[in-house]
Design a protein around this motif. Structure first.
Motif, PDB file in Angstrom:
ATOM      1  N   LEU B  65      35.236  51.496  35.900  1.00  0.00           N
ATOM      2  CA  LEU B  65      36.572  51.905  36.905  1.00  0.00           C
ATOM      3  C   LEU B  65      37.696  51.408  36.470  1.00  0.00           C
ATOM      4  N   VAL B  82      42.399  45.476  47.042  1.00  0.00           N
ATOM      5  CA  VAL B  82      41.277  45.518  46.197  1.00  0.00           C
ATOM      6  C   VAL B  82      40.353  44.693  45.857  1.00  0.00           C
ATOM      7  N   LEU B  83      38.917  44.999  45.681  1.00  0.00           N
ATOM      8  CA  LEU B  83      37.699  43.580  45.221  1.00  0.00           C
ATOM      9  C   LEU B  83      38.913  43.544  44.139  1.00  0.00           C
ATOM     10  N   THR B  85      36.600  41.127  41.268  1.00  0.00           N
ATOM     11  CA  THR B  85      35.092  40.702  40.825  1.00  0.00           C
ATOM     12  C   THR B  85      35.420  39.302  40.682  1.00  0.00           C
ATOM     13  N   VAL B  91      40.776  39.504  48.990  1.00  0.00           N
ATOM     14  CA  VAL B  91      42.007  40.963  48.643  1.00  0.00           C
ATOM     15  C   VAL B  91      42.940  40.522  47.248  1.00  0.00           C
TER      16      VAL B  91
END
Lengths: 371, 119
Positions: B65, B82-83, B85, B91
């Motif tokens: 992605l 969005v997360l 990594t 967030v």
């Protein structure tokens, strides 16, 4: 570097994706990943290994996977594949069922009712939600939100999605039916213009009237004569609606049930048929999932028990059903569990998990009890 | 279709990048040489180490992605999240993700590297 997340999913989901996904959640929520139609809870799985990912070569047009390297290349040179990224882990996805109860409670903050209808413009927008607001707050995919709004018969007014007060909806529907009877309009061919103007005269907004027609019926294709004006041009304002017979019957059934909560079945059926507009045929089957019938001696009695008032979570739903009745026959149980959603679990799997099935003899129908 | 198959190499251990070169993107480096023998064995040579591995099918394919970058300035408070990594529970501001690749196999290297004697 941009490509840092790897996602693990099953092959079916890949095609479902249409290759565009969104991650949703507020600061206090657990993040979910939404495709256009499904929602997944996210678990980040770390790896201590080094993971190198490589895109396929774009210009060579040869093999799809970039790792096909050969020491004995015919041109004598080495082919290179570029590692785009080193991933630290990947995201595992677990599908979750949409939470429509939260949708209902958000939309119930400001119900659209009689007062709202008579106002021209609403003053504050607090407690009002647009499509985008709902997607973010509820962490749903678009298709799921669409489904939820439809099942609640929500209506979009001034850009905001609203839940109409049930009593108000019934009121408007009743008026439509009364007007139809008065003016001898056919329920299969109600002219939008006529219905709207009749109800606007009583103070109801056109929006609500049309929403009511759309909730309890559907648009039909125009009859040729109805659409063509005298000069041969097509009259686009002549929308025609057909009311759904089941909704009409349910409307009158609900009226009877609110006047008395227990009825002898024969008395109910008689009163029900009597109240219905001519040409409309009622049947007890229409009330599946809304009433329960019990035998007391030689009489059968019915009382309201609606699936809409039961929890949507499977464990809680079965608990509520067995509180009402310890033993269920499949025919009676089916309408109260057919709407349950548990990703990856079929209705049979749910029955296996929450019920015990017994069948005294081969001729008698099976009975379900709590596990 | 824009979602073509990518390759994945999995190594035990860590690739260390020299401090002077840490600002460069990963694809600026020549990491090593990858070969496949006739017996379907894969050899990855990094520096003077040789790793032996094999190709494995993933039970569940993976999608690569990529963030779709927005051009307009983002208002952190009201934007969707969005997360990250690096900090999975926090967030950050975001936009959509697009699937740009699919991975069905990986070449897994899990044996001890063999030291090659240079000529």
């Amino acid at each position: 570097m941009t490509a840092k997340c790897l996602y693990e999913g099953c092959l079916l989901s890949v095609h479902d994706f249409s290759f565009s996904v969104v991650i949703r959640g507020g600061l206090n929520d657990e993040a979910v990943l939404c495709t256009s139609s499904r929602t997944y809870a996210i678990k980040f799985v770390m790896s201590s290994n080094t993971i190198l990912i490589m895109p396929p070569p774009s210009s060579h047009g040869s093999s799809a996977s970039g790792e096909e390297l050969d020491t004995k290349s015919e041109t004598g040179g080495k082919r290179t594949a570029s590692a785009m990224a080193a991933a630290t882990g990947h995201l595992e996805l677990v599908e979750v069922a949409p939470n429509f109860e939260k949708l209902k409670s958000l939309l119930s903050e400001r119900l659209y009712g009689e007062d709202t209808d008579s106002m021209d413009v609403e003053e504050s927008t607090s407690g009002l939600y647009t499509w985008d607001d709902l997607l973010e707050k509820l962490q749903l995919s678009e298709k799921e939100l669409q489904e939820g709004l439809k099942s609640l018969a929500a209506v979009q007014v001034g850009g905001f999605w609203r839940l109409v007060d049930k009593k108000y909806m019934h009121c408007v529907f009743e008026l439509i039916l009364l007007n139809a009877m008065q003016h001898d309009w056919s329920l299969q061919g109600l002219k939008e213009k006529e219905v709207v103007s009749a109800l606007m005269a009583d103070g109801y907004s056109a929006q609500i009237v049309i929403h009511c027609l759309a909730t309890y019926g559907q648009r039909v294709s125009l009859a040729f004569e109805a659409g063509i004006a005298s000069n041969g041009s097509y009259d686009l304002d002549s929308h025609v609606w057909e009311l759904n017979e089941r909704h009409v019957c349910l409307h009158y059934a609900n009226q009877l049930l609110s006047s008395a909560s227990r009825w002898r079945v024969d008395d109910f059926v008689d009163a029900w048929q009597q109240n219905l507009p001519s040409g409309v045929q009622a049947s007890l089957d229409m009330l599946k999932g809304k009433i329960l019938i019990e035998k007391l001696g030689s009489d059968s009695w019915l009382y309201p028990f609606s699936v809409a008032n039961l929890p949507s979570n499977p464990a809680e739903r079965f608990a509520a059903l067995f509180r009402e009745r310890p033993r269920w026959e499949w025919e009676d149980l089916e309408p109260y569990i057919s709407d349950l959603r548990a990703p990856g679990k079929s209705v049979d799997a749910l029955l296996l998990k929450y019920t015990r099935r017994t069948q005294p003899t081969a001729e008698t129908p099976p009975i379900f009890t709590a596990r | 279709s824009e979602c073509r198959e990518w390759a994945l190499l999995e190594l035990q251990g860590v690739l260390e990048i020299q401090p002077s070169a840490q600002h460069l993107p990963l694809n600026a480096f020549s990491i090593g040489s990858l070969c496949r023998s006739q017996q379907e064995k894969y050899y990855f040579t990094i520096g003077y180490h040789e790793l032996e591995g094999k190709k494995v099918s993933l039970k569940k394919p993976m999608l690569v992605l990529q963030k779709v970058l927005r051009e307009d300035p983002i208002d952190v408070e009201s934007s969707p999240v969005v997360l990250s990594t690096q900090y999975p529970t926090q967030v950050q501001k975001t936009s959509e993700l697009k699937a740009i690749g699919i991975i069905r196999h990986k070449i897994l290297f899990k044996t001890r590297p063999k030291a090659l004697i240079s000529k």
